[in-house]
Design a protein around this motif. Structure first.
Motif, PDB file in Angstrom:
ATOM      1  N   PHE A  29      -3.615   5.721  -1.218  1.00  0.00           N
ATOM      2  CA  PHE A  29      -4.538   6.554  -0.449  1.00  0.00           C
ATOM      3  C   PHE A  29      -3.933   7.943  -0.241  1.00  0.00           C
ATOM      4  O   PHE A  29      -2.720   8.133  -0.350  1.00  0.00           O
ATOM      5  CB  PHE A  29      -4.830   5.913   0.907  1.00  0.00           C
ATOM      6  CG  PHE A  29      -5.492   4.567   0.819  1.00  0.00           C
ATOM      7  CD1 PHE A  29      -6.862   4.450   0.905  1.00  0.00           C
ATOM      8  CD2 PHE A  29      -4.726   3.410   0.629  1.00  0.00           C
ATOM      9  CE1 PHE A  29      -7.479   3.208   0.812  1.00  0.00           C
ATOM     10  CE2 PHE A  29      -5.328   2.173   0.541  1.00  0.00           C
ATOM     11  CZ  PHE A  29      -6.713   2.081   0.631  1.00  0.00           C
ATOM     12  N   GLU A  53     -12.322   6.292   2.760  1.00  0.00           N
ATOM     13  CA  GLU A  53     -12.760   7.421   1.934  1.00  0.00           C
ATOM     14  C   GLU A  53     -14.155   7.879   2.340  1.00  0.00           C
ATOM     15  O   GLU A  53     -14.424   9.085   2.423  1.00  0.00           O
ATOM     16  CB  GLU A  53     -12.751   7.046   0.453  1.00  0.00           C
ATOM     17  CG  GLU A  53     -13.192   8.189  -0.453  1.00  0.00           C
ATOM     18  CD  GLU A  53     -13.127   7.826  -1.923  1.00  0.00           C
ATOM     19  OE1 GLU A  53     -12.129   8.197  -2.562  1.00  0.00           O
ATOM     20  OE2 GLU A  53     -14.072   7.180  -2.417  1.00  0.00           O
ATOM     21  N   VAL A  72       0.533   5.525   0.829  1.00  0.00           N
ATOM     22  CA  VAL A  72      -0.288   6.597   1.387  1.00  0.00           C
ATOM     23  C   VAL A  72       0.437   7.922   1.179  1.00  0.00           C
ATOM     24  O   VAL A  72       1.559   8.111   1.661  1.00  0.00           O
ATOM     25  CB  VAL A  72      -0.578   6.388   2.885  1.00  0.00           C
ATOM     26  CG1 VAL A  72      -1.563   7.457   3.375  1.00  0.00           C
ATOM     27  CG2 VAL A  72      -1.142   4.998   3.144  1.00  0.00           C
ATOM     28  N   LEU A 111      -7.906   0.463  -4.378  1.00  0.00           N
ATOM     29  CA  LEU A 111      -7.711   0.530  -2.921  1.00  0.00           C
ATOM     30  C   LEU A 111      -6.295   0.135  -2.528  1.00  0.00           C
ATOM     31  O   LEU A 111      -6.056  -0.570  -1.550  1.00  0.00           O
ATOM     32  CB  LEU A 111      -8.723  -0.368  -2.190  1.00  0.00           C
ATOM     33  CG  LEU A 111     -10.190   0.050  -2.286  1.00  0.00           C
ATOM     34  CD1 LEU A 111     -11.097  -1.005  -1.659  1.00  0.00           C
ATOM     35  CD2 LEU A 111     -10.430   1.400  -1.620  1.00  0.00           C
ATOM     36  N   TYR A 171       0.840  -1.196   0.000  1.00  0.00           N
ATOM     37  CA  TYR A 171       0.000   0.000   0.000  1.00  0.00           C
ATOM     38  C   TYR A 171       0.876   1.249   0.000  1.00  0.00           C
ATOM     39  O   TYR A 171       1.989   1.252   0.527  1.00  0.00           O
ATOM     40  CB  TYR A 171      -0.912   0.022   1.230  1.00  0.00           C
ATOM     41  CG  TYR A 171      -1.900  -1.122   1.271  1.00  0.00           C
ATOM     42  CD1 TYR A 171      -3.063  -1.092   0.510  1.00  0.00           C
ATOM     43  CD2 TYR A 171      -1.660  -2.238   2.075  1.00  0.00           C
ATOM     44  CE1 TYR A 171      -3.962  -2.140   0.543  1.00  0.00           C
ATOM     45  CE2 TYR A 171      -2.560  -3.292   2.118  1.00  0.00           C
ATOM     46  CZ  TYR A 171      -3.709  -3.245   1.349  1.00  0.00           C
ATOM     47  OH  TYR A 171      -4.599  -4.286   1.380  1.00  0.00           O
ATOM     48  N   CYS A 213      -8.609   7.774  -2.616  1.00  0.00           N
ATOM     49  CA  CYS A 213      -7.887   6.535  -2.902  1.00  0.00           C
ATOM     50  C   CYS A 213      -8.018   6.226  -4.383  1.00  0.00           C
ATOM     51  O   CYS A 213      -8.830   6.835  -5.095  1.00  0.00           O
ATOM     52  CB  CYS A 213      -8.440   5.371  -2.072  1.00  0.00           C
ATOM     53  SG  CYS A 213     -10.178   5.026  -2.378  1.00  0.00           S
ATOM     54  N   ASP A 214      -7.199   5.302  -4.864  1.00  0.00           N
ATOM     55  CA  ASP A 214      -7.335   4.881  -6.256  1.00  0.00           C
ATOM     56  C   ASP A 214      -8.404   3.796  -6.360  1.00  0.00           C
ATOM     57  O   ASP A 214      -8.954   3.332  -5.357  1.00  0.00           O
ATOM     58  CB  ASP A 214      -5.991   4.407  -6.824  1.00  0.00           C
ATOM     59  CG  ASP A 214      -5.477   3.128  -6.160  1.00  0.00           C
ATOM     60  OD1 ASP A 214      -6.137   2.616  -5.228  1.00  0.00           O
ATOM     61  OD2 ASP A 214      -4.416   2.635  -6.574  1.00  0.00           O
TER      62      ASP A 214
END
Length: 651
Positions: A335, A383, A206, A332, A204, A328-329
């Motif tokens: 973010f 989100e 961020v 997911l 992930y 977010c894209d």
């Protein structure tokens, strides 16, 4: 050969081995640069080491998640920038056991004063207001003024205790997604003045990289939407020499001729001035420097004398209210948090607070997602929840900033009263989603409500008779808290026994999730710190790494022993509480009455609290009904099944 010649020969040989010709050195550097780069690997990559990024990195590190924090700056914020911590943020630092340093060094502001001058009237005080009146139920009814660098230092020190360092001089460039859904993100960075390429592989990403976020620009769906206002403001931090009487209150001073100043007391005997710069549209902004801003402040404050012993920080900004269209894209995997996702004026002391609570929200959700314990619905809720708060914030900020500029003290005071719960942080409320299970309205009679923060309450810890703030007593370990409330434990004995048996059964989702979490934390434990010897996290993970069970009863201590409880609750003895000290509560109420409104003599209530302190769901049962304990266990399973899963075992 003489000994001297041998020594000389050896010295020449050593020098020859140590140094190489420039041509050979150049060839070797070229060879090294051509070698394939070894990428860094982590589970979460955080871009930006401001308050949002450091809050996120600090929590992920505590949870045991492998995190890389990168920042393009060479060092942390030294002075200035954001400065006000609201009551909810102070509570969050208390939950993290990080508040003491800030409380010792910060300035507490309890009131707000209003001043005004016109062509007909000299500068005079219009009135004062309590900043957070008793209607706002908080432990800390004040703003705590500390500059951003002090907050960043707190996080950085905590990260170092867990052997995590911020990667400085490392600028985010772009990221790409593997074709495989489970494949890592490739995050491309540039390092140091040489702009060397650095690759990070992560599950992930961020982006906490500010208003001009490169991460946001890398997400096609995330566009900043909003407006900029024409007004320009200057900011001055420094120590004053003045005869103005309200310098140690938060104060709004409005001059019809020269504009507005918002005065904020600061640590180390300093004062912050936010100064409106009314000027010709054709004025060169480069001319609106520190001297100009200081002269404007003196004009607004006249006839009071204002001089600076020194100025620590000067800044200038234009107000804009913008919120990213997405946080977010579509996958997911990436973010946005903090200023990367929303911008607004700094005058309501919301920016740093809201940014850190973005990180507070996404942190525990990423922890469970990395461990394979979360469904997609959990990450989707980030989100849903935080974009709502950002929209609420910019709408409030637009009105608040205009009223400060307009100098209408009455309208400003009314706007403040209307929004005071939101400003304090306790009014940042979430709507129905997978994590917030709204109950029939007839059940919600107290102040504990799904989607809202757990209200403060005082209880006595059974084991050591210590009075504690129940919402703070359990340390933040990424766990859900399951509070069982009842008047009489003996009367509810059958309920508790059948409930605990059902929770421990092989069919229980709560039990399966606990078993999966035990395996995960055994493989990847929480990162310890020296202070753990005092916090004793093992007290709260004795039953489960995912859930802490707590029992709250109004019974006298003399009427019950720990051994009267079912085994699961005996193992949770450090979270066995007596609801017997309403006189110490902020509202002089029993915890049971405050949270639930009322509870029947034979009723048992369960309050599910998320790892970020928000209530997730509330249920009530009649303990005299034979299968009510089993029904309560099924209800828990139903709630957690909305967003949690047992990971599929890999061969």
């Amino acid at each position: 050969m003489s000994p001297a010649a041998l020594d000389k020969s050896a010295e020449e040989q050593t020098t020859s081995d140590r140094l190489e010709p420039v041509e050979a050195c150049s060839e070797r550097l070229t060879h090294l640069r051509s070698m394939p780069e070894i990428p860094l690997e982590c589970q979460v990559c955080v871009v930006g080491a401001g308050p949002a990024g450091l809050m996120l990195g600090c929590n992920l590190g505590r949870f045991g998640i492998r995190v890389e924090i990168v920042d393009d700056r060479a060092d942390q914020t030294p002075v200035g920038r954001a400065d006000g911590l609201q009551p909810k943020t102070i509570e969050t630092f208390r939950q993290m056991r990080l508040a003491d340093t800030l409380l010792q060094r910060g300035v507490r502001v309890y009131d707000i004063a209003f001043w005004r001058s016109t062509a007909e009237e000299p500068l005079h005080r219009l009135g004062r207001e309590v900043h957070y009146p008793p209607v706002i139920d908080v432990l800390d009814p004040y703003i705590l003024l500390v500059h951003q660098g002090m907050v960043e230092s707190l996080f950085i020190d905590d990260l170092k205790k867990r052997k995590i360092e911020v990667r400085r001089n490392t600028a985010f460039d772009s990221y790409s997604v593997c074709d495989s859904k489970s494949g890592p993100l490739q995050i491309n960075c540039r390092t140091n003045v040489t702009q060397d390429h650095k690759t990070i592989l992560a599950q992930y990403l961020v982006g906490c990289d500010g208003a001009h976020s490169k991460v946001r620009k890398s997400i096609p769906e995330a566009k900043p939407v909003g407006v900029s206002q024409a007004s320009l403001w200057g900011v001055l931090d420094g120590e004053l020499q003045t005869d103005f009487p309200d310098i140690w209150s938060k104060t709004l001073v409005y001059s019809q001729e020269h504009g507005s100043i918002l005065i904020i007391p600061r640590e180390r005997n300093m004062t912050r001035f936010y100064i409106e710069l009314k000027s010709s549209p054709k004025a060169d902004r480069n001319q609106l420097g520190q001297e100009f801003v200081m002269k404007r402040a003196q004009d607004i404050m006249a006839p009071f004398d204002v001089r600076w012993k020194y100025v620590e920080w000067f800044g200038r900004y234009q107000i804009g209210q913008r919120v990213a269209s997405r946080f977010c894209d579509n996958r997911l995997r990436a973010f946005l948090a903090g200023d990367a996702s929303h911008t607004h004026s700094p005058k309501a002391a919301q920016g740093m607070n809201t940014s850190m609570h973005d990180a507070w929200n996404i942190g525990w959700k990423l922890n469970l997602s990395v461990r394979g314990l979360a469904k997609q619905e959990l990450l989707q809720s980030y989100e849903e929840e935080r974009r709502k708060i950002a929209l609420d914030l910019v709408n409030f900020d637009y009105e608040h900033a205009n009223q400060i500029a307009g100098g209408d003290a009455i309208a400003l005071a009314e706007n403040f009263k209307t929004n005071v719960r939101f400003i304090s942080g306790v009014g940042a409320e979430y709507s129905q989603n997978a994590v917030n299970m709204m109950e029939p309205q007839s059940w919600i009679m107290g102040e504990a409500k799904p989607g809202c923060l757990l209200p403060p309450a005082k209880v006595t810890r059974y084991l050591d008779s210590n009075p504690v703030d129940v919402q703070l007593d359990i340390p933040m370990l990424g766990q859900f808290r399951i509070y069982l409330l009842m008047w009489d434990v003996h009367q509810s004995r059958i309920f508790l026994e059948t409930f605990c048996q059902a929770i421990a059964s092989g069919d229980s989702l709560v039990n399966k999730l606990s078993a999966a979490a035990a395996i995960s934390y055994a493989k990847q434990p929480r990162l310890p710190a020296p202070e753990d010897i005092y916090i004793r996290p093992e007290r709260y993970t004795a039953v489960s790494h995912l859930f802490t069970f707590a029992l709250i009863t109004t019974m006298p201590k003399s009427d019950i022993e720990v051994t009267d409880l079912p085994a699961l609750l005996q193992d949770s003895r450090w979270t066995f509480y007596l609801d017997d000290i309403p006189e110490q509560d902020t509202r002089h109420l029993l915890c049971t009455n405050k949270w639930l409104g009322n509870l029947g003599p034979g009723e048992v209530a369960i309050v599910n609290v998320r790892p970020d302190g928000y209530v997730g769901s509330i249920g009530r049962w009649d303990s005299s009904v034979d299968d009510s304990g089993e029904e309560a266990a099924k209800w828990l399973d139903t709630y957690y099944d909305r967003f949690m899963q047992v990971p599929v075992a890999t061969p």
